[in-house]
Design a protein around this motif. Structure first.
Motif, short mmCIF file in Angstrom:
data_model
loop_
_atom_site.label_atom_id
_atom_site.label_comp_id
_atom_site.label_asym_id
_atom_site.label_seq_id
_atom_site.Cartn_x
_atom_site.Cartn_y
_atom_site.Cartn_z
N ALA A 28 24.50 -32.67 25.59
CA ALA A 28 25.95 -32.53 25.42
C ALA A 28 26.60 -31.95 26.67
O ALA A 28 27.67 -32.42 27.10
CB ALA A 28 26.25 -31.64 24.21
N LEU A 29 25.96 -30.98 27.29
CA LEU A 29 26.48 -30.40 28.52
C LEU A 29 26.52 -31.43 29.65
O LEU A 29 27.48 -31.49 30.41
CB LEU A 29 25.63 -29.20 28.94
N SER A 30 25.49 -32.25 29.72
CA SER A 30 25.45 -33.29 30.73
C SER A 30 26.58 -34.30 30.55
O SER A 30 27.22 -34.72 31.52
CB SER A 30 24.10 -33.99 30.69
N ILE A 31 26.84 -34.69 29.31
CA ILE A 31 27.92 -35.63 29.05
C ILE A 31 29.27 -35.01 29.38
O ILE A 31 30.14 -35.67 29.98
CB ILE A 31 27.86 -36.10 27.58
N LEU A 32 29.46 -33.75 29.03
CA LEU A 32 30.72 -33.07 29.36
C LEU A 32 30.92 -32.97 30.87
O LEU A 32 32.04 -33.18 31.37
CB LEU A 32 30.75 -31.68 28.72
N CYS A 33 29.86 -32.66 31.59
CA CYS A 33 29.97 -32.57 33.05
C CYS A 33 30.25 -33.94 33.66
O CYS A 33 31.00 -34.05 34.64
CB CYS A 33 28.70 -31.97 33.64
N PHE A 34 29.67 -35.00 33.09
CA PHE A 34 29.94 -36.34 33.57
C PHE A 34 31.41 -36.70 33.40
O PHE A 34 32.05 -37.23 34.32
CB PHE A 34 29.06 -37.34 32.82
N PHE A 35 31.97 -36.38 32.22
CA PHE A 35 33.38 -36.64 32.01
C PHE A 35 34.26 -35.76 32.89
O PHE A 35 35.33 -36.18 33.34
CB PHE A 35 33.75 -36.47 30.54
N ALA A 36 33.82 -34.54 33.18
CA ALA A 36 34.57 -33.67 34.07
C ALA A 36 34.63 -34.26 35.48
O ALA A 36 35.68 -34.19 36.14
CB ALA A 36 33.95 -32.28 34.10
N ILE A 37 33.54 -34.84 35.93
CA ILE A 37 33.54 -35.48 37.25
C ILE A 37 34.46 -36.69 37.25
O ILE A 37 35.21 -36.92 38.21
CB ILE A 37 32.10 -35.87 37.66
#
Length: 88
Positions: A28-37
């Motif tokens: 979930a953290l990885s997906i959130l960081c991907f969307f943040a980028i």
């Protein structure tokens, strides 16, 4: 008449739950960081800042760690079931 399947009464340990939820949390953290980028690049953010370097490293490392944790949980449960079945 019901038949009992092997390994039916093997309890789930706390470490299994912790590792499983850590795996889910890292994904979930990885997906959130991907969307943040994605949002940051669309908004024209300055990617030279140190926070963006951390976010990009999380996108690359977190799914790998999540996979390793999930495989660890699977191996631990297989070993525990095998030991429980041998004891019968």
């Amino acid at each position: 008449m019901t038949t009992q399947t092997p390994g039916e009464d093997v309890p789930v340990r706390r470490i299994d739950r912790i590792l499983a939820f850590m795996s889910l949390g890292l994904l979930a953290l990885s997906i959130l960081c991907f969307f943040a980028i994605m949002i940051g690049s669309a908004a024209g953010a300055d990617f030279g800042a140190w926070i963006w370097a951390i976010v990009s490293v999380i996108v690359w490392i977190a799914p790998i760690l999540a996979f390793v944790l999930l495989v660890t949980v699977l191996i631990m449960s297989f070993v525990r079931r095998t030991r429980a079945n041998r004891g019968r």
